[in-house]
Design an enzyme around this catalytic site. Structure first.
Site, PDB file in Angstrom:
ATOM      1  N   ASP A  32       1.044  -1.178   0.017  1.00 51.02           N
ATOM      2  CA  ASP A  32      -0.056   0.025  -0.225  1.00 51.02           C
ATOM      3  C   ASP A  32       0.788   1.056  -0.050  1.00 51.02           C
ATOM      4  O   ASP A  32       1.926   1.197   0.709  1.00 51.02           O
ATOM      5  CB  ASP A  32      -0.912  -0.119   1.229  1.00 51.02           C
ATOM      6  CG  ASP A  32      -2.230   0.948   1.074  1.00 51.02           C
ATOM      7  OD1 ASP A  32      -3.279   0.493   1.123  1.00 51.02           O
ATOM      8  OD2 ASP A  32      -1.941   2.052   1.041  1.00 51.02           O
ATOM      9  N   LYS A  33       0.408   2.341  -0.804  1.00 53.99           N
ATOM     10  CA  LYS A  33       1.124   3.522  -0.810  1.00 53.99           C
ATOM     11  C   LYS A  33       0.902   4.411   0.225  1.00 53.99           C
ATOM     12  O   LYS A  33       1.786   5.308   0.811  1.00 53.99           O
ATOM     13  CB  LYS A  33       0.559   4.325  -2.251  1.00 53.99           C
ATOM     14  CG  LYS A  33       1.466   5.560  -2.317  1.00 53.99           C
ATOM     15  CD  LYS A  33       1.008   6.264  -3.754  1.00 53.99           C
ATOM     16  CE  LYS A  33       1.681   7.709  -3.775  1.00 53.99           C
ATOM     17  NZ  LYS A  33       0.895   8.174  -5.247  1.00 53.99           N
ATOM     18  N   LEU A  80      -6.285  -4.594  -5.334  1.00 49.33           N
ATOM     19  CA  LEU A  80      -7.545  -3.370  -4.800  1.00 49.33           C
ATOM     20  C   LEU A  80      -6.918  -2.193  -4.705  1.00 49.33           C
ATOM     21  O   LEU A  80      -7.861  -1.182  -4.530  1.00 49.33           O
ATOM     22  CB  LEU A  80      -7.894  -3.777  -3.467  1.00 49.33           C
ATOM     23  CG  LEU A  80      -8.715  -5.280  -3.401  1.00 49.33           C
ATOM     24  CD1 LEU A  80      -7.768  -6.271  -2.464  1.00 49.33           C
ATOM     25  CD2 LEU A  80      -9.815  -5.244  -2.421  1.00 49.33           C
ATOM     26  N   THR A  99      -3.356   6.305 -11.223  1.00 50.83           N
ATOM     27  CA  THR A  99      -3.143   5.283 -10.020  1.00 50.83           C
ATOM     28  C   THR A  99      -3.897   4.046 -10.960  1.00 50.83           C
ATOM     29  O   THR A  99      -3.747   2.794 -11.030  1.00 50.83           O
ATOM     30  CB  THR A  99      -3.744   5.537  -8.932  1.00 50.83           C
ATOM     31  OG1 THR A  99      -2.992   6.327  -8.098  1.00 50.83           O
ATOM     32  CG2 THR A  99      -3.901   4.079  -7.756  1.00 50.83           C
ATOM     33  N   THR A 133     -15.669  -2.301  -9.854  1.00 45.23           N
ATOM     34  CA  THR A 133     -16.972  -1.818  -9.501  1.00 45.23           C
ATOM     35  C   THR A 133     -18.045  -1.948 -10.358  1.00 45.23           C
ATOM     36  O   THR A 133     -17.791  -1.962 -11.389  1.00 45.23           O
ATOM     37  CB  THR A 133     -16.617  -0.337  -9.107  1.00 45.23           C
ATOM     38  OG1 THR A 133     -17.684   0.388  -8.713  1.00 45.23           O
ATOM     39  CG2 THR A 133     -15.917   0.296 -10.377  1.00 45.23           C
ATOM     40  N   ASP A 134     -19.086  -1.980  -9.818  1.00 42.57           N
ATOM     41  CA  ASP A 134     -20.328  -1.606 -10.822  1.00 42.57           C
ATOM     42  C   ASP A 134     -20.574  -0.732 -11.508  1.00 42.57           C
ATOM     43  O   ASP A 134     -21.121  -0.716 -12.544  1.00 42.57           O
ATOM     44  CB  ASP A 134     -21.498  -2.293  -9.864  1.00 42.57           C
ATOM     45  CG  ASP A 134     -21.837  -1.458  -8.752  1.00 42.57           C
ATOM     46  OD1 ASP A 134     -21.437  -0.504  -8.444  1.00 42.57           O
ATOM     47  OD2 ASP A 134     -23.073  -1.630  -8.217  1.00 42.57           O
ATOM     48  N   GLU A 135     -19.870   0.183 -11.149  1.00 36.26           N
ATOM     49  CA  GLU A 135     -19.955   1.740 -11.974  1.00 36.26           C
ATOM     50  C   GLU A 135     -19.420   1.589 -12.912  1.00 36.26           C
ATOM     51  O   GLU A 135     -19.728   2.545 -13.893  1.00 36.26           O
ATOM     52  CB  GLU A 135     -19.211   2.854 -10.878  1.00 36.26           C
ATOM     53  CG  GLU A 135     -19.935   2.805  -9.536  1.00 36.26           C
ATOM     54  CD  GLU A 135     -19.535   3.909  -8.858  1.00 36.26           C
ATOM     55  OE1 GLU A 135     -19.305   5.312  -9.525  1.00 36.26           O
ATOM     56  OE2 GLU A 135     -19.248   4.034  -7.576  1.00 36.26           O
ATOM     57  N   TYR A 165     -13.824   8.434 -12.364  1.00 31.42           N
ATOM     58  CA  TYR A 165     -13.397   7.247 -11.524  1.00 31.42           C
ATOM     59  C   TYR A 165     -13.869   5.931 -12.422  1.00 31.42           C
ATOM     60  O   TYR A 165     -13.154   5.111 -12.514  1.00 31.42           O
ATOM     61  CB  TYR A 165     -14.297   7.497 -10.498  1.00 31.42           C
ATOM     62  CG  TYR A 165     -14.173   5.984  -9.580  1.00 31.42           C
ATOM     63  CD1 TYR A 165     -13.306   5.091  -9.295  1.00 31.42           C
ATOM     64  CD2 TYR A 165     -15.523   5.504  -9.362  1.00 31.42           C
ATOM     65  CE1 TYR A 165     -13.205   4.033  -8.707  1.00 31.42           C
ATOM     66  CE2 TYR A 165     -15.741   4.330  -8.426  1.00 31.42           C
ATOM     67  CZ  TYR A 165     -14.432   3.487  -8.288  1.00 31.42           C
ATOM     68  OH  TYR A 165     -14.492   2.149  -7.755  1.00 31.42           O
ATOM     69  N   SER A 168     -12.007   5.099 -15.334  1.00 32.23           N
ATOM     70  CA  SER A 168     -10.565   4.789 -14.970  1.00 32.23           C
ATOM     71  C   SER A 168     -10.618   3.091 -14.644  1.00 32.23           C
ATOM     72  O   SER A 168      -9.670   2.427 -15.109  1.00 32.23           O
ATOM     73  CB  SER A 168      -9.941   5.533 -14.064  1.00 32.23           C
ATOM     74  OG  SER A 168     -10.468   5.535 -13.028  1.00 32.23           O
ATOM     75  N   LYS A 169     -11.683   2.873 -14.035  1.00 29.22           N
ATOM     76  CA  LYS A 169     -11.976   1.356 -13.633  1.00 29.22           C
ATOM     77  C   LYS A 169     -12.356   0.435 -14.607  1.00 29.22           C
ATOM     78  O   LYS A 169     -11.690  -0.572 -14.735  1.00 29.22           O
ATOM     79  CB  LYS A 169     -12.870   1.443 -12.363  1.00 29.22           C
ATOM     80  CG  LYS A 169     -12.117   1.908 -11.188  1.00 29.22           C
ATOM     81  CD  LYS A 169     -11.287   1.067 -10.362  1.00 29.22           C
ATOM     82  CE  LYS A 169     -11.509  -0.311  -9.989  1.00 29.22           C
ATOM     83  NZ  LYS A 169     -10.339  -0.874  -9.424  1.00 29.22           N
ATOM     84  N   PRO A 220     -26.064  16.084   4.333  1.00 27.44           N
ATOM     85  CA  PRO A 220     -26.187  16.242   2.907  1.00 27.44           C
ATOM     86  C   PRO A 220     -26.791  15.292   1.938  1.00 27.44           C
ATOM     87  O   PRO A 220     -26.070  14.100   1.987  1.00 27.44           O
ATOM     88  CB  PRO A 220     -24.758  16.984   2.241  1.00 27.44           C
ATOM     89  CG  PRO A 220     -23.770  16.256   3.248  1.00 27.44           C
ATOM     90  CD  PRO A 220     -24.607  16.087   4.631  1.00 27.44           C
ATOM     91  N   ASN A 264     -30.755   6.506  -1.653  1.00 25.63           N
ATOM     92  CA  ASN A 264     -29.561   7.306  -0.457  1.00 25.63           C
ATOM     93  C   ASN A 264     -30.595   7.724   0.475  1.00 25.63           C
ATOM     94  O   ASN A 264     -30.151   7.846   1.853  1.00 25.63           O
ATOM     95  CB  ASN A 264     -29.104   8.331  -1.295  1.00 25.63           C
ATOM     96  CG  ASN A 264     -27.847   7.624  -2.201  1.00 25.63           C
ATOM     97  OD1 ASN A 264     -27.673   6.518  -2.213  1.00 25.63           O
ATOM     98  ND2 ASN A 264     -27.437   8.647  -3.015  1.00 25.63           N
TER      99      ASN A 264
END
Length: 354
Positions: A32-33, A80, A99, A133-135, A165, A168-169, A220, A264
């Site tokens: 890990d960084k 990960l 990254t 990820t599912d995104e 994000y 990139s994934k 929020p 949410n």
């Protein structure tokens, strides 16, 4: 086995490390960084175990990766390490490109060089497990957009990422599959839904709401709060990931979800109800809810079909959303020192990604 876990000081990575050390006879090399979200305090319970070791290394540093592989000689990689917060990717996408894309490429090449030195049996047994990820799939129809059964993400859903994000994934997923197709590196990919649970950095919805509520701050909600996510308890995810790296088939993709689709707003209201019971005050915590301008390009609904995980690897989530969320709230109430330490000097729960 000896497993190299990248990003093992992060939220999901530390859960994976704790699971392996506490529930198996395998060894872990945690690489890990230690960026803002990496925290070795999340591993205090295992850091004295003889089967655990730590290497502070950036996955973009090829020379250091080569050293780690040659020193520890792992039997598998669980990747990960990633920048993972959508709001931060809107504010500063460059870190995500570096990254998640360049770092994954560098790790793949270091892994391939090491893998090519192995004997045939060890080569065949080796695994490179990429956690995503599912995104990457974009978003799904929302209940207010269509009647009848709503679709779920499956392992063959087309990619349509919406944010820097998720883009990139998605790129890193493609790289991993290409290294299997082109070079024969034995890779597996998993795509998970929203994780929650202990040790979660408080830029994400659930820990942010818990800590803001306790301090009397605004809670929020983006837009109307009707965005739907499938919530997966992080320890259930860690069990699933270990199943995949030890029992999954090379070249396969496995979707891992929590079977808990929630808006949410409902998530925040449930947290408020739990806090009303555990730490009551003169007014309901829900009175602190405020509505703010929505995130740019905000996906409206994610939902995962985990049938393949269930049928092929005999995995099911053990926690319901209600049991997992209550455990999560109780953990944050009992670990305020950890919460303070991870925020000192780096992040004070201000809004990002405007």
């Amino acid at each position: 086995m000896k497993i190299l876990v990248t990003g093992g000081a992060g939220f999901i990575g530390s859960a994976v490390v704790r699971h392996i050390i506490n529930n198996t006879n395998d060894s872990v090399i945690n690489l890990d960084k230690l960026t803002y979200a990496g925290n070795l305090e999340s591993l205090v319970s295992v850091d004295s175990n003889e089967r655990y070791s730590f290497e502070q290394v950036d996955i973009c540093n090829r020379a250091e990766l080569d050293r780690v592989f040659n020193t520890h000689k792992p039997d598998a990689v669980m990747h990960l390490a990633a920048e993972s917060h959508v709001d931060r990717s809107i504010t500063g996408p460059a870190d995500f490109i570096q990254t998640n894309i360049v770092g994954t490429y560098t790790l793949l090449e270091a892994t391939r060089a090491y893998w090519n030195t192995l004997a045939d049996d060890a080569k065949k047994a080796f695994r490179f497990h990429h956690i995503s990820t599912d995104e990457v799939y974009g978003d799904l129809p929302h209940p207010d957009e269509q009647d009848g059964p709503l679709p779920l993400f499956t392992e063959t859903t087309s990619y349509a990422p919406s944010s820097p994000y998720s883009a990139s994934k998605a790129s890193s997923d493609h790289l991993v599959r290409a290294w299997l197709r082109t070079y024969g590196l034995p890779t597996i990919v998993t795509n998970c839904s929203n994780n929650y649970g202990p040790y979660h950095f408080p830029e994400k919805l659930i820990p942010l709401v818990i800590l803001n509520a306790l301090e009397g701050k605004a809670l929020p909600i983006y837009g109307k709060g009707d965005q739907i996510r499938d919530w997966l308890y992080v320890e259930d995810h860690a069990r699933a990931l270990y199943k995949v790296v030890t029992q999954g088939q090379v070249g396969e993709t496995y979707n891992i979800g929590g079977h808990n689709e929630k808006q949410n707003l409902e998530v925040v209201q449930t947290i408020c109800n739990i806090l009303d019971a555990l730490v009551p005050k003169d007014k309901p915590y829900a009175e602190q809810i405020t509505y703010v301008t929505d995130r740019p390009g905000h996906d409206r609904r994610y939902a995962i079909d985990s049938t393949k995980m269930s049928q092929e690897l005999n995995w099911q989530p053990q926690e319901t959303f209600e049991t997992g969320l209550r455990q999560t709230v109780e953990w944050y109430l009992a670990n305020q020192t950890w919460c303070q330490h991870v925020q000192d000097g780096s992040y004070q729960r201000e809004r990002l990604g405007i």
